[in-house]
Design a protein around this motif. Sequence first.
Motif, mmCIF file in Angstrom:
data_model
loop_
_atom_site.group_PDB
_atom_site.id
_atom_site.type_symbol
_atom_site.label_atom_id
_atom_site.label_comp_id
_atom_site.label_asym_id
_atom_site.label_seq_id
_atom_site.Cartn_x
_atom_site.Cartn_y
_atom_site.Cartn_z
ATOM 1 N N UNK A 87 0.856 -1.179 0.000
ATOM 2 C CA UNK A 87 0.000 0.000 0.000
ATOM 3 C C UNK A 87 0.897 1.234 0.000
ATOM 4 N N UNK A 88 0.799 1.999 -1.056
ATOM 5 C CA UNK A 88 1.604 3.206 -1.196
ATOM 6 C C UNK A 88 0.953 4.367 -0.439
ATOM 7 N N UNK A 89 -0.368 4.443 -0.554
ATOM 8 C CA UNK A 89 -1.098 5.549 0.059
ATOM 9 C C UNK A 89 -2.500 5.072 0.421
ATOM 10 N N UNK A 90 -3.015 5.599 1.508
ATOM 11 C CA UNK A 90 -4.373 5.258 1.926
ATOM 12 C C UNK A 90 -5.060 6.542 2.393
ATOM 13 N N UNK A 91 -6.220 6.821 1.809
ATOM 14 C CA UNK A 91 -6.929 8.054 2.125
ATOM 15 C C UNK A 91 -8.374 7.713 2.465
ATOM 16 N N UNK A 92 -8.865 8.090 3.608
ATOM 17 C CA UNK A 92 -8.144 8.465 4.813
ATOM 18 C C UNK A 92 -7.470 7.241 5.418
ATOM 19 N N UNK A 93 -6.454 7.447 6.220
ATOM 20 C CA UNK A 93 -5.779 6.290 6.821
ATOM 21 C C UNK A 93 -6.735 5.473 7.695
ATOM 22 N N UNK A 94 -6.688 4.164 7.538
ATOM 23 C CA UNK A 94 -7.568 3.266 8.295
ATOM 24 C C UNK A 94 -7.376 3.447 9.799
ATOM 25 N N UNK A 95 -6.153 3.707 10.216
ATOM 26 C CA UNK A 95 -5.887 3.897 11.648
ATOM 27 C C UNK A 95 -6.700 5.064 12.217
ATOM 28 N N UNK A 96 -6.831 6.112 11.438
ATOM 29 C CA UNK A 96 -7.596 7.281 11.890
ATOM 30 C C UNK A 96 -9.076 6.916 12.037
ATOM 31 N N UNK A 97 -9.627 6.233 11.052
ATOM 32 C CA UNK A 97 -11.041 5.852 11.119
ATOM 33 C C UNK A 97 -11.267 4.866 12.263
ATOM 34 N N UNK A 98 -10.326 3.943 12.474
ATOM 35 C CA UNK A 98 -10.432 3.021 13.611
ATOM 36 C C UNK A 98 -10.452 3.784 14.932
ATOM 37 N N UNK A 99 -9.607 4.817 15.026
ATOM 38 C CA UNK A 99 -9.544 5.616 16.249
ATOM 39 C C UNK A 99 -10.873 6.358 16.476
ATOM 40 N N UNK A 100 -11.428 6.929 15.422
ATOM 41 C CA UNK A 100 -12.710 7.627 15.531
ATOM 42 C C UNK A 100 -13.810 6.652 15.931
ATOM 43 N N UNK A 101 -13.791 5.460 15.357
ATOM 44 C CA UNK A 101 -14.792 4.443 15.704
ATOM 45 C C UNK A 101 -14.692 4.068 17.176
ATOM 46 N N UNK A 102 -13.475 3.925 17.674
ATOM 47 C CA UNK A 102 -13.278 3.586 19.086
ATOM 48 C C UNK A 102 -13.764 4.725 19.979
ATOM 49 N N UNK A 103 -13.485 5.970 19.593
ATOM 50 C CA UNK A 103 -13.942 7.115 20.369
ATOM 51 C C UNK A 103 -15.472 7.177 20.397
ATOM 52 N N UNK A 104 -16.109 6.890 19.277
ATOM 53 C CA UNK A 104 -17.576 6.865 19.228
ATOM 54 C C UNK A 104 -18.121 5.759 20.121
#
Length: 115
Positions: A87-104
Amino acid sequence: MVEVGNLNNVQSANSYYKTQDTAAANEKNDELTKRTEEKNYDEKLKKSVDKLNKFIYDEGAYAEISTHNKFRYDIMIKIIDKKTKEVIMEVPPKKIIDMVAKMCEIAGVIFDKKA
């Protein structure tokens, strides 16, 4: 002979059922409209990814599209190297979405306890 009071009750009942039928018809139309919009959205999205793949094909890469398991309508696009499959690039990064999901999830637990 029909009494006026009974006639008003019949008219009220007919009015009630017409309202219920109209509400059910509107709900069906809303659902049909939603499905049509989702289908159009999916088609536009596929066309966009196809255009992106044509654009980056000569660079030795391709694009993949996916959705997050918690946020069904959040789209993630990955640019992947053809040879190495890295994976060269990921938009948005999965880690960020995982973090938002955990916060929710945490916020939901907090609010559920207060209620």
